[in-house]
Design a protein around this motif. Structure first.
Motif, short mmCIF file in Angstrom:
data_model
loop_
_atom_site.label_atom_id
_atom_site.label_comp_id
_atom_site.label_asym_id
_atom_site.label_seq_id
_atom_site.Cartn_x
_atom_site.Cartn_y
_atom_site.Cartn_z
N ASP A 121 -2.21 -2.95 -8.32
CA ASP A 121 -3.08 -1.89 -7.78
C ASP A 121 -2.32 -0.58 -7.58
O ASP A 121 -2.84 0.50 -7.88
CB ASP A 121 -3.70 -2.34 -6.45
N ILE A 122 -1.10 -0.66 -7.06
CA ILE A 122 -0.31 0.56 -6.88
C ILE A 122 0.04 1.17 -8.23
O ILE A 122 -0.05 2.39 -8.41
CB ILE A 122 0.96 0.28 -6.05
N PHE A 123 0.41 0.33 -9.20
CA PHE A 123 0.73 0.85 -10.53
C PHE A 123 -0.49 1.56 -11.15
O PHE A 123 -0.36 2.63 -11.75
CB PHE A 123 1.24 -0.24 -11.46
N LYS A 124 -1.67 0.99 -10.97
CA LYS A 124 -2.90 1.62 -11.48
C LYS A 124 -3.10 3.00 -10.86
O LYS A 124 -3.54 3.93 -11.54
CB LYS A 124 -4.12 0.75 -11.22
N LEU A 125 -2.79 3.14 -9.58
CA LEU A 125 -2.89 4.45 -8.93
C LEU A 125 -1.92 5.45 -9.56
O LEU A 125 -2.27 6.61 -9.77
CB LEU A 125 -2.64 4.34 -7.43
N PHE A 126 -0.69 5.02 -9.84
CA PHE A 126 0.26 5.90 -10.53
C PHE A 126 -0.33 6.38 -11.85
O PHE A 126 -0.22 7.55 -12.20
CB PHE A 126 1.59 5.19 -10.77
N GLU A 127 -0.95 5.45 -12.59
CA GLU A 127 -1.56 5.82 -13.88
C GLU A 127 -2.73 6.78 -13.69
O GLU A 127 -2.83 7.79 -14.39
CB GLU A 127 -2.02 4.57 -14.62
N ILE A 178 0.85 -1.20 0.00
CA ILE A 178 0.00 0.00 0.00
C ILE A 178 0.88 1.24 0.00
O ILE A 178 1.85 1.33 0.76
CB ILE A 178 -0.91 0.03 1.26
N ILE A 179 0.53 2.20 -0.85
CA ILE A 179 1.11 3.54 -0.80
C ILE A 179 -0.07 4.50 -0.69
O ILE A 179 -0.94 4.50 -1.56
CB ILE A 179 1.95 3.86 -2.04
#
Length: 120
Positions: A93-99, A63-64
């Protein structure tokens, strides 16, 4: 690898120098308000070292939160133009948030530290 400890004495980041790259392996499951400030200070002290590429290995991070994203943005803005941050091992999931946050333009992403090193 040499470990940099957090206040509890647990290893939070292990670093390994490979030529002009510094691999920082994060052993925390979360980067959030409880540790983002300390993580930022660790990164800021690493940025002062004579390396051009900073490979942040987040393979153990699950989680970030917004504090973690904010810290990464601030660090990326402090870097001189000739230095880069490469993020590796992000879960889907974290990569999707970056996107979604349009932060994928600030960083380079790779599956493993070895992949990142091959693309320097």
């Amino acid at each position: 690898m040499s470990g940099l400890g957090i206040m509890t004495g647990q290893t939070f980041v292990e670093e390994e120098r490979v030529e002009d790259a510094l691999i920082l392996k994060v052993s925390a499951e979360r980067i959030d308000a409880t540790n983002a400030v300390h993580f930022r200070s660790l990164l800021e002290s690493s940025i002062k070292k004579d390396v051009r590429h900073y490979i942040l290995d987040f393979s153990q991070v699950k989680i970030i939160d917004s504090s973690g994203f904010s810290m990464l943005i601030m660090i990326s803005k402090k870097l001189p133009p000739e230095k880069r941050i490469l993020l590796v091992g992000l879960n889907r999931d974290i990569f999707k948030l970056f996107e979604m946050l349009k932060l994928d333009a600030l960083f380079d992403f790779f599956d493993t530290p070895e992949d990142a090193l091959e693309n320097l």
